[in-house]
Design a protein around this motif. Sequence first.
Motif, PDB file in Angstrom:
ATOM      1  N   GLU A   1      -2.728  48.610 -13.977  1.00  0.00           N
ATOM      2  CA  GLU A   1      -2.915  47.458 -14.871  1.00  0.00           C
ATOM      3  C   GLU A   1      -3.864  46.448 -14.234  1.00  0.00           C
ATOM      4  O   GLU A   1      -4.748  45.910 -14.902  1.00  0.00           O
ATOM      5  N   SER A   2      -3.710  46.190 -12.941  1.00  0.00           N
ATOM      6  CA  SER A   2      -4.581  45.245 -12.240  1.00  0.00           C
ATOM      7  C   SER A   2      -6.020  45.734 -12.200  1.00  0.00           C
ATOM      8  O   SER A   2      -6.960  44.930 -12.278  1.00  0.00           O
ATOM      9  N   ALA A   3      -6.218  47.032 -12.069  1.00  0.00           N
ATOM     10  CA  ALA A   3      -7.568  47.597 -12.021  1.00  0.00           C
ATOM     11  C   ALA A   3      -8.330  47.357 -13.316  1.00  0.00           C
ATOM     12  O   ALA A   3      -9.572  47.342 -13.322  1.00  0.00           O
ATOM     13  N   GLN A   4      -7.612  47.128 -14.407  1.00  0.00           N
ATOM     14  CA  GLN A   4      -8.278  46.881 -15.680  1.00  0.00           C
ATOM     15  C   GLN A   4      -9.070  45.575 -15.677  1.00  0.00           C
ATOM     16  O   GLN A   4      -9.933  45.375 -16.516  1.00  0.00           O
ATOM     17  N   LEU A   5      -8.794  44.710 -14.705  1.00  0.00           N
ATOM     18  CA  LEU A   5      -9.583  43.482 -14.566  1.00  0.00           C
ATOM     19  C   LEU A   5     -11.058  43.786 -14.298  1.00  0.00           C
ATOM     20  O   LEU A   5     -11.937  42.977 -14.616  1.00  0.00           O
ATOM     21  N   PHE A   6     -11.328  44.944 -13.709  1.00  0.00           N
ATOM     22  CA  PHE A   6     -12.673  45.292 -13.289  1.00  0.00           C
ATOM     23  C   PHE A   6     -13.340  46.324 -14.199  1.00  0.00           C
ATOM     24  O   PHE A   6     -14.439  46.790 -13.901  1.00  0.00           O
ATOM     25  N   ILE A   7     -12.684  46.689 -15.285  1.00  0.00           N
ATOM     26  CA  ILE A   7     -13.204  47.701 -16.215  1.00  0.00           C
ATOM     27  C   ILE A   7     -13.776  46.988 -17.446  1.00  0.00           C
ATOM     28  O   ILE A   7     -13.080  46.177 -18.059  1.00  0.00           O
ATOM     29  N   PRO A   8     -15.020  47.291 -17.815  1.00  0.00           N
ATOM     30  CA  PRO A   8     -15.612  46.630 -18.988  1.00  0.00           C
ATOM     31  C   PRO A   8     -14.780  46.854 -20.255  1.00  0.00           C
ATOM     32  O   PRO A   8     -14.315  47.959 -20.521  1.00  0.00           O
ATOM     33  N   PHE A   9     -14.604  45.792 -20.983  1.00  0.00           N
ATOM     34  CA  PHE A   9     -13.911  45.797 -22.269  1.00  0.00           C
ATOM     35  C   PHE A   9     -12.437  46.171 -22.168  1.00  0.00           C
ATOM     36  O   PHE A   9     -11.835  46.583 -23.159  1.00  0.00           O
ATOM     37  N   ARG A  10     -11.863  46.081 -20.986  1.00  0.00           N
ATOM     38  CA  ARG A  10     -10.422  46.275 -20.812  1.00  0.00           C
ATOM     39  C   ARG A  10      -9.853  44.935 -20.402  1.00  0.00           C
ATOM     40  O   ARG A  10     -10.549  44.071 -19.888  1.00  0.00           O
ATOM     41  N   SER A  11      -8.562  44.763 -20.596  1.00  0.00           N
ATOM     42  CA  SER A  11      -7.974  43.479 -20.244  1.00  0.00           C
ATOM     43  C   SER A  11      -6.654  43.684 -19.503  1.00  0.00           C
ATOM     44  O   SER A  11      -5.910  44.624 -19.772  1.00  0.00           O
ATOM     45  N   PHE A  12      -6.414  42.792 -18.581  1.00  0.00           N
ATOM     46  CA  PHE A  12      -5.167  42.756 -17.824  1.00  0.00           C
ATOM     47  C   PHE A  12      -4.119  42.058 -18.678  1.00  0.00           C
ATOM     48  O   PHE A  12      -4.396  41.070 -19.339  1.00  0.00           O
ATOM     49  N   ASP A  13      -2.896  42.580 -18.671  1.00  0.00           N
ATOM     50  CA  ASP A  13      -1.812  41.985 -19.457  1.00  0.00           C
ATOM     51  C   ASP A  13      -0.524  42.050 -18.638  1.00  0.00           C
ATOM     52  O   ASP A  13      -0.057  43.138 -18.282  1.00  0.00           O
ATOM     53  N   TYR A  14       0.032  40.869 -18.332  1.00  0.00           N
ATOM     54  CA  TYR A  14       1.287  40.827 -17.575  1.00  0.00           C
ATOM     55  C   TYR A  14       2.405  41.584 -18.288  1.00  0.00           C
ATOM     56  O   TYR A  14       3.227  42.234 -17.652  1.00  0.00           O
TER      57      TYR A  14
ATOM     58  N   SER B   1      -4.233  57.550 -15.583  1.00  0.00           N
ATOM     59  CA  SER B   1      -5.312  56.838 -14.897  1.00  0.00           C
ATOM     60  C   SER B   1      -6.596  56.845 -15.720  1.00  0.00           C
ATOM     61  O   SER B   1      -7.244  55.811 -15.875  1.00  0.00           O
ATOM     62  N   VAL B   2      -6.943  57.995 -16.261  1.00  0.00           N
ATOM     63  CA  VAL B   2      -8.149  58.089 -17.092  1.00  0.00           C
ATOM     64  C   VAL B   2      -8.002  57.217 -18.331  1.00  0.00           C
ATOM     65  O   VAL B   2      -8.914  56.468 -18.698  1.00  0.00           O
ATOM     66  N   ALA B   3      -6.844  57.273 -18.972  1.00  0.00           N
ATOM     67  CA  ALA B   3      -6.627  56.488 -20.190  1.00  0.00           C
ATOM     68  C   ALA B   3      -6.703  54.990 -19.917  1.00  0.00           C
ATOM     69  O   ALA B   3      -7.277  54.230 -20.711  1.00  0.00           O
ATOM     70  N   MET B   4      -6.143  54.560 -18.799  1.00  0.00           N
ATOM     71  CA  MET B   4      -6.109  53.125 -18.509  1.00  0.00           C
ATOM     72  C   MET B   4      -7.401  52.603 -17.889  1.00  0.00           C
ATOM     73  O   MET B   4      -7.672  51.408 -17.976  1.00  0.00           O
ATOM     74  N   LEU B   5      -8.184  53.473 -17.284  1.00  0.00           N
ATOM     75  CA  LEU B   5      -9.371  53.012 -16.569  1.00  0.00           C
ATOM     76  C   LEU B   5     -10.677  53.376 -17.259  1.00  0.00           C
ATOM     77  O   LEU B   5     -11.757  53.150 -16.716  1.00  0.00           O
ATOM     78  N   THR B   6     -10.596  53.942 -18.448  1.00  0.00           N
ATOM     79  CA  THR B   6     -11.790  54.223 -19.243  1.00  0.00           C
ATOM     80  C   THR B   6     -12.246  52.923 -19.890  1.00  0.00           C
ATOM     81  O   THR B   6     -11.425  52.202 -20.462  1.00  0.00           O
ATOM     82  N   PRO B   7     -13.525  52.590 -19.785  1.00  0.00           N
ATOM     83  CA  PRO B   7     -13.989  51.355 -20.427  1.00  0.00           C
ATOM     84  C   PRO B   7     -13.626  51.318 -21.898  1.00  0.00           C
ATOM     85  O   PRO B   7     -13.706  52.325 -22.600  1.00  0.00           O
TER      86      PRO B   7
ATOM     87  N   GLY C   1       6.744  54.794  -9.812  1.00  0.00           N
ATOM     88  CA  GLY C   1       7.459  54.117 -10.888  1.00  0.00           C
ATOM     89  C   GLY C   1       7.116  52.646 -10.989  1.00  0.00           C
ATOM     90  O   GLY C   1       7.153  52.064 -12.060  1.00  0.00           O
ATOM     91  N   LEU C   2       6.763  52.036  -9.858  1.00  0.00           N
ATOM     92  CA  LEU C   2       6.439  50.608  -9.863  1.00  0.00           C
ATOM     93  C   LEU C   2       4.992  50.324  -9.454  1.00  0.00           C
ATOM     94  O   LEU C   2       4.253  49.717 -10.210  1.00  0.00           O
ATOM     95  N   ALA C   3       4.614  50.744  -8.262  1.00  0.00           N
ATOM     96  CA  ALA C   3       3.283  50.402  -7.743  1.00  0.00           C
ATOM     97  C   ALA C   3       2.151  50.942  -8.613  1.00  0.00           C
ATOM     98  O   ALA C   3       1.151  50.245  -8.834  1.00  0.00           O
ATOM     99  N   ALA C   4       2.289  52.144  -9.125  1.00  0.00           N
ATOM    100  CA  ALA C   4       1.222  52.725  -9.957  1.00  0.00           C
ATOM    101  C   ALA C   4       0.974  51.866 -11.196  1.00  0.00           C
ATOM    102  O   ALA C   4      -0.181  51.645 -11.582  1.00  0.00           O
ATOM    103  N   GLY C   5       2.032  51.372 -11.809  1.00  0.00           N
ATOM    104  CA  GLY C   5       1.880  50.517 -12.989  1.00  0.00           C
ATOM    105  C   GLY C   5       1.191  49.210 -12.670  1.00  0.00           C
ATOM    106  O   GLY C   5       0.358  48.716 -13.445  1.00  0.00           O
ATOM    107  N   ILE C   6       1.512  48.639 -11.512  1.00  0.00           N
ATOM    108  CA  ILE C   6       0.889  47.388 -11.097  1.00  0.00           C
ATOM    109  C   ILE C   6      -0.587  47.616 -10.764  1.00  0.00           C
ATOM    110  O   ILE C   6      -1.462  46.868 -11.209  1.00  0.00           O
ATOM    111  N   VAL C   7      -0.875  48.652  -9.997  1.00  0.00           N
ATOM    112  CA  VAL C   7      -2.250  48.937  -9.573  1.00  0.00           C
ATOM    113  C   VAL C   7      -3.131  49.285 -10.769  1.00  0.00           C
ATOM    114  O   VAL C   7      -4.245  48.748 -10.909  1.00  0.00           O
TER     115      VAL C   7
END
Length: 122
Positions: A81-94, A14-20, A73-79
């Motif tokens: 990744e989707s949260a990265q839409l709101f993190i500066p300088f991070r990007s969402f990737d399908y 979570s920290v790695a994926m949600l850090t700006p 295994g599934l929902a955490a990856g979706i949530v």
Amino acid sequence: MRLGLAIVWLLAISVAMLTPGGNFPEPSFNSEDKLIHLICFGGLSFLWCGVGVKRADVKGLQGRVLINYLIFGLAAGIVLESAQLFIPFRSFDYMDMIVNGIGGALGLLAYFKIPTGKIGLD
């Protein structure tokens, strides 16, 4: 012990994926990012599948194992990744989201195939 490791793993991801972003090094090869996602979510799913489950009672994909897999295994990856839409300088990737799901499925498979008693996680 398994619950503690699972919580630490979830927090680390979570920290790695949600850090700006912005100051992260670029991957040294094109698929490095996807490999990291695969390993992170495979490990997350593997750890969480066994939380609250007595190994001797597991007869297949049922009950608590299924719930843990669907959430971590599934929902955490979706949530995450989707949260990265709101993190500066991070990007969402399908593709990251898809690889997170594949990693989660591999973690579930590993849970059933690796005798966890030998590696001290149960």
